[in-house]
Design an enzyme around this catalytic site. Structure first.
Site, PDB file in Angstrom:
ATOM      1  N   GLY A 157       0.807  -1.227   0.000  1.00  0.00           N
ATOM      2  CA  GLY A 157       0.000   0.000   0.000  1.00  0.00           C
ATOM      3  C   GLY A 157       0.833   1.265   0.000  1.00  0.00           C
ATOM      4  N   GLY A 212      -0.354   4.389   0.327  1.00  0.00           N
ATOM      5  CA  GLY A 212      -1.179   5.494   0.832  1.00  0.00           C
ATOM      6  C   GLY A 212      -0.361   6.344   1.791  1.00  0.00           C
ATOM      7  N   PHE A 213      -1.048   7.063   2.665  1.00  0.00           N
ATOM      8  CA  PHE A 213      -0.342   7.961   3.593  1.00  0.00           C
ATOM      9  C   PHE A 213       0.664   7.190   4.447  1.00  0.00           C
ATOM     10  CE2 PHE A 213      -4.128  10.533   2.743  1.00  0.00           C
ATOM     11  CZ  PHE A 213      -3.531  11.761   2.502  1.00  0.00           C
ATOM     12  N   VAL A 269      -2.008  -7.471  -4.013  1.00  0.00           N
ATOM     13  CA  VAL A 269      -1.609  -8.548  -3.097  1.00  0.00           C
ATOM     14  C   VAL A 269      -2.858  -9.344  -2.724  1.00  0.00           C
ATOM     15  CG1 VAL A 269      -0.529  -9.101  -0.893  1.00  0.00           C
ATOM     16  CG2 VAL A 269       0.289  -7.146  -2.234  1.00  0.00           C
ATOM     17  N   GLU A 312     -18.799  17.556   3.409  1.00  0.00           N
ATOM     18  CA  GLU A 312     -18.066  18.295   2.377  1.00  0.00           C
ATOM     19  C   GLU A 312     -18.715  18.103   1.007  1.00  0.00           C
ATOM     20  OE1 GLU A 312     -13.804  18.596   4.659  1.00  0.00           O
ATOM     21  OE2 GLU A 312     -13.896  17.223   2.995  1.00  0.00           O
ATOM     22  N   ASP A 321      -5.034   3.042   8.386  1.00  0.00           N
ATOM     23  CA  ASP A 321      -6.445   2.672   8.592  1.00  0.00           C
ATOM     24  C   ASP A 321      -6.630   1.201   8.961  1.00  0.00           C
ATOM     25  OD1 ASP A 321      -7.268   5.196   8.000  1.00  0.00           O
ATOM     26  OD2 ASP A 321      -8.396   4.688   6.184  1.00  0.00           O
ATOM     27  N   ALA A 364      -5.685  10.557   8.147  1.00  0.00           N
ATOM     28  CA  ALA A 364      -4.354  10.659   7.553  1.00  0.00           C
ATOM     29  C   ALA A 364      -3.250  10.808   8.607  1.00  0.00           C
ATOM     30  CB  ALA A 364      -4.320  11.836   6.577  1.00  0.00           C
ATOM     31  N   GLN A 365      -3.486  11.606   9.640  1.00  0.00           N
ATOM     32  CA  GLN A 365      -2.418  11.870  10.611  1.00  0.00           C
ATOM     33  C   GLN A 365      -1.911  10.619  11.335  1.00  0.00           C
ATOM     34  OE1 GLN A 365      -0.150  14.032  11.575  1.00  0.00           O
ATOM     35  NE2 GLN A 365      -0.710  15.203   9.784  1.00  0.00           N
TER      36      GLN A 365
HETATM   37  C1  LIG Z   1     -13.482  10.816   0.761  1.00  0.00           C
HETATM   38  C2  LIG Z   1     -12.496  10.770   1.912  1.00  0.00           C
HETATM   39  C3  LIG Z   1     -12.180  11.929   2.593  1.00  0.00           C
HETATM   40  C4  LIG Z   1     -11.274  11.909   3.650  1.00  0.00           C
HETATM   41  N1  LIG Z   1     -10.970  13.080   4.297  1.00  0.00           N
HETATM   42  C5  LIG Z   1     -10.058  13.069   5.276  1.00  0.00           C
HETATM   43  C6  LIG Z   1      -9.658  14.266   5.918  1.00  0.00           C
HETATM   44  O1  LIG Z   1     -10.178  15.343   5.587  1.00  0.00           O
HETATM   45  N2  LIG Z   1      -8.712  14.207   6.893  1.00  0.00           N
HETATM   46  C7  LIG Z   1      -8.131  13.019   7.262  1.00  0.00           C
HETATM   47  O2  LIG Z   1      -7.264  13.009   8.130  1.00  0.00           O
HETATM   48  N3  LIG Z   1      -8.483  11.874   6.684  1.00  0.00           N
HETATM   49  C8  LIG Z   1      -9.421  11.855   5.696  1.00  0.00           C
HETATM   50  N4  LIG Z   1      -9.782  10.679   5.095  1.00  0.00           N
HETATM   51  C9  LIG Z   1      -9.185   9.434   5.592  1.00  0.00           C
HETATM   52  C10 LIG Z   1      -7.764   9.233   5.079  1.00  0.00           C
HETATM   53  O3  LIG Z   1      -7.725   9.425   3.692  1.00  0.00           O
HETATM   54  C11 LIG Z   1      -7.306   7.837   5.467  1.00  0.00           C
HETATM   55  O4  LIG Z   1      -7.347   7.727   6.854  1.00  0.00           O
HETATM   56  C12 LIG Z   1      -5.889   7.585   4.966  1.00  0.00           C
HETATM   57  O5  LIG Z   1      -5.861   7.578   3.557  1.00  0.00           O
HETATM   58  C13 LIG Z   1      -5.360   6.274   5.498  1.00  0.00           C
HETATM   59  O6  LIG Z   1      -4.078   6.069   4.991  1.00  0.00           O
HETATM   60  P1  LIG Z   1      -3.553   4.582   4.704  1.00  0.00           P
HETATM   61  O7  LIG Z   1      -2.155   4.714   4.235  1.00  0.00           O
HETATM   62  O8  LIG Z   1      -3.835   3.723   5.874  1.00  0.00           O
HETATM   63  O9  LIG Z   1      -4.488   4.033   3.543  1.00  0.00           O
HETATM   64  P2  LIG Z   1      -4.754   4.606   2.041  1.00  0.00           P
HETATM   65  O10 LIG Z   1      -4.338   6.022   1.943  1.00  0.00           O
HETATM   66  O11 LIG Z   1      -6.147   4.241   1.787  1.00  0.00           O
HETATM   67  O12 LIG Z   1      -3.781   3.729   1.167  1.00  0.00           O
HETATM   68  C14 LIG Z   1      -3.941   2.342   1.015  1.00  0.00           C
HETATM   69  C15 LIG Z   1      -3.224   1.918  -0.256  1.00  0.00           C
HETATM   70  O13 LIG Z   1      -3.174   0.492  -0.280  1.00  0.00           O
HETATM   71  C16 LIG Z   1      -3.440   0.041  -1.589  1.00  0.00           C
HETATM   72  N5  LIG Z   1      -3.964  -1.322  -1.469  1.00  0.00           N
HETATM   73  C17 LIG Z   1      -5.027  -1.732  -0.744  1.00  0.00           C
HETATM   74  N6  LIG Z   1      -5.179  -3.057  -0.806  1.00  0.00           N
HETATM   75  C18 LIG Z   1      -4.189  -3.507  -1.617  1.00  0.00           C
HETATM   76  C19 LIG Z   1      -3.812  -4.798  -2.091  1.00  0.00           C
HETATM   77  N7  LIG Z   1      -4.479  -5.900  -1.724  1.00  0.00           N
HETATM   78  N8  LIG Z   1      -2.766  -4.896  -2.924  1.00  0.00           N
HETATM   79  C20 LIG Z   1      -2.079  -3.781  -3.305  1.00  0.00           C
HETATM   80  N9  LIG Z   1      -2.373  -2.538  -2.881  1.00  0.00           N
HETATM   81  C21 LIG Z   1      -3.411  -2.400  -2.047  1.00  0.00           C
HETATM   82  C22 LIG Z   1      -4.448   1.044  -2.134  1.00  0.00           C
HETATM   83  O14 LIG Z   1      -4.430   1.060  -3.551  1.00  0.00           O
HETATM   84  C23 LIG Z   1      -3.940   2.361  -1.519  1.00  0.00           C
HETATM   85  O15 LIG Z   1      -3.029   3.007  -2.373  1.00  0.00           O
HETATM   86  C24 LIG Z   1     -10.676  10.681   4.033  1.00  0.00           C
HETATM   87  C25 LIG Z   1     -10.988   9.508   3.341  1.00  0.00           C
HETATM   88  C26 LIG Z   1     -11.893   9.541   2.287  1.00  0.00           C
HETATM   89  C27 LIG Z   1     -12.232   8.282   1.543  1.00  0.00           C
END
Ligand SMILES: Cc1cc2nc3c(=O)[nH]c(=O)nc-3n(C[C@H](O)[C@H](O)[C@H](O)COP(=O)(O)OP(=O)(O)OC[C@H]3O[C@@H](n4cnc5c(N)ncnc54)[C@H](O)[C@@H]3O)c2cc1C
Length: 427
Positions: A15, A17-18, A83, A174, A305, A322-323
């Site tokens: 992943g 993401g953040f 994955v 929003e 998350d 995100a934080q």
């Molecule tokens: C519409 C929306 C608005 C939001 N607004 C806010 C906000 O204003 N403030 C805030 O703090 N948070 C906000 N959030 C929440 C925030 O975006 C998440 O908490 C944050 O993205 C979590 O980060 P992460 O790295 O855990 O997961 P993510 O950022 O979701 O990244 C997960 C990554 O894993 C990859 N992945 C998943 N499963 C697999 C797999 N099996 N194989 C390969 N890759 C995989 C995905 O493609 C993705 O790139 C919002 C979320 C959404 C949906």
């Protein structure tokens, strides 16, 4: 996967993401081999997805190529891979492009939309968790107005212009604010021959307030802002079903709508192999200790998350925001090096930087630790913070210019049906 085995320990991150990106950056100049696997070749800035759905921003400006984020770092490999399974006994991940052995594994797969087991809602409603989903929603919204122009059936026209958002969290709020601004500022100009006053925006919230995680002042103010924009807020109402035409609730209230947006919750994006009851708890999240280690493992971690980590102020787990994801990624970078060098690990302590949401032009609510404020200043703070956390200079500039332009012109120029709406949520 054509990744060489070197003398460095291999850290596989699932992943980008953040959480995953924060960790990869932290490890980038260290003596470890980092392999990041993601099913997309870009990082998504999810907090601005609603602006893509409502034509305020182009999708490219909230996405960033993962390879570019880490391009200057030796020992870093990215593979576009889904994955499918984790084999914790053989220390291997199984993907659609092959298998890969790891010395350390970090699950940072984020979350997916939670429909709470309702297959019909899942089939017919719109989700907004990825860029393809947001583009799909943008197409649907715009196509609905095109269809509303053509029909002579008043009920059908009303349903096409009726938008029901389920969930009064930041995403729902929003999105509702942005749709209300479209109704006010864009629709009358684009569709002068359609009675756009008929367009209705509803937010349905199962609890007794919106923005539940924020202060009562922020919640009340957000409600006032939305009501001023003409949004209907239905509290203590739960949507129980949606068949693509009618949304039913646990009360007498029903909605005839062609667009139901499901923003009522998310759950961990678990991966086979580590999805048994031993590891998974509420919200489908993986149980981790203070060092982000998955219960029962020293070398398998979960962050962001997907991770369920309890803290004194958060007995039900850290918020899915995100934080926490960024902070856990950074801290795990340090701890992985400590583990490799056989030094003691440091416990994760979450620094809560507060929460914010914007409702529309000049309208936002901000809760910091010792300071809560709403209105125009909050809106500027919201914009600054989002620009700051966007990845990439170009993206920041494009978003900034778009926002200034939209502010001055009362416009949203990305209202384009590039790819027609597809009735499919697993995009
Ligand atoms: C519409 C929306 C608005 C939001 N607004 C806010 C906000 O204003 N403030 C805030 O703090 N948070 C906000 N959030 C929440 C925030 O975006 C998440 O908490 C944050 O993205 C979590 O980060 P992460 O790295 O855990 O997961 P993510 O950022 O979701 O990244 C997960 C990554 O894993 C990859 N992945 C998943 N499963 C697999 C797999 N099996 N194989 C390969 N890759 C995989 C995905 O493609 C993705 O790139 C919002 C979320 C959404 C949906």
């Amino acid at each position: 996967m054509n990744i060489p085995r070197t003398s460095y320990p291999r850290v596989v991150i699932i992943g980008g993401g953040f959480a995953g990106v924060a960790l990869a950056k932290k490890l980038s100049k260290q003596e470890v081999q980092v392999v990041l696997l993601d099913k997309h070749n870009y990082h998504t800035f999810q907090p601005l997805l609603y602006q893509v759905s409502t034509g305020g921003l182009e999708p490219d400006s909230i996405a960033y190529p993962i390879r570019k984020i880490l391009k200057d770092f030796p020992n870093f490999y990215f593979r576009l891979a889904n994955v499918n399974e984790i084999d914790s006994k053989k220390n291997k991940v199984k993907t659609n492009i092959g298998n890969l052995k790891f010395d350390y594994l970090v699950i940072a797969s984020g979350s997916v939309t939670n429909y709470f087991g309702n297959a019909e809602i899942e089939k017919h409603s719109m989700a907004m968790k990825t860029i393809p989903q947001s583009l799909n929603l943008r197409s649907l919204i715009l196509e609905n107005f095109e269809d509303a122009l053509l029909t002579s059936d008043l009920n059908e026209r009303n349903a096409l212009m009726n938008f029901v958002i389920v969930g009064g969290g930041p995403t729902g709020v929003e999105l509702a604010g942005a749709l209300a601004e479209i109704k006010k500022g864009i629709l009358p100009k684009d569709y002068p021959d359609l009675d756009t006053r008929l367009a209705q925006i509803h937010v349905v919230q199962s609890g007794d307030c919106i923005l539940k995680g924020m202060s009562s002042k922020a919640s009340q103010k957000a409600e006032d802002f939305l009501e001023k924009l003409g949004v209907n807020i239905w509290k203590n109402v739960r949507v129980t079903n949606y068949d693509g035409k009618t949304a039913t609730t646990n009360t007498d209230l029903t909605f005839e709508t062609a667009t139901l947006i499901w923003a009522a919750g998310v759950k961990g994006a678990t991966i086979n192999g580590l999805n048994s009851e031993d590891f998974i708890t509420k919200g489908n999240r993986v149980i981790v200790n203070k060092f982000s280690q998955v219960k029962g493992f020293e070398h398998i971690f979960a962050i962001g998350d997907i991770a369920y980590m309890e803290a004194e102020d958060f007995p039900n787990g850290l918020p899915m925001m995100a934080q926490p994801a960024i902070q856990q990624g950074e801290q795990l970078g340090d701890n992985l090096l400590n583990l490799i060098e056989e030094k003691p690990l440091k416990s994760f302590v979450y620094k809560d930087k507060g929460a914010m949401a914007t409702i529309g032009r000049n309208k936002a609510v901000v809760d910091l630790k010792n300071w809560r404020f709403q209105g125009v200043f909050a809106w500027f703070v919201w914009m600054f913070v989002h620009l700051f956390f966007l990845i990439g200079f170009r993206n920041r500039m494009v978003v900034f210019v778009n926002w200034v332009y939209n502010y001055i012109r009362f416009d949203r120029e990305a209202r384009l049906i590039i790819r027609p709406f597809k009735n499919k949520n697993n995009l």
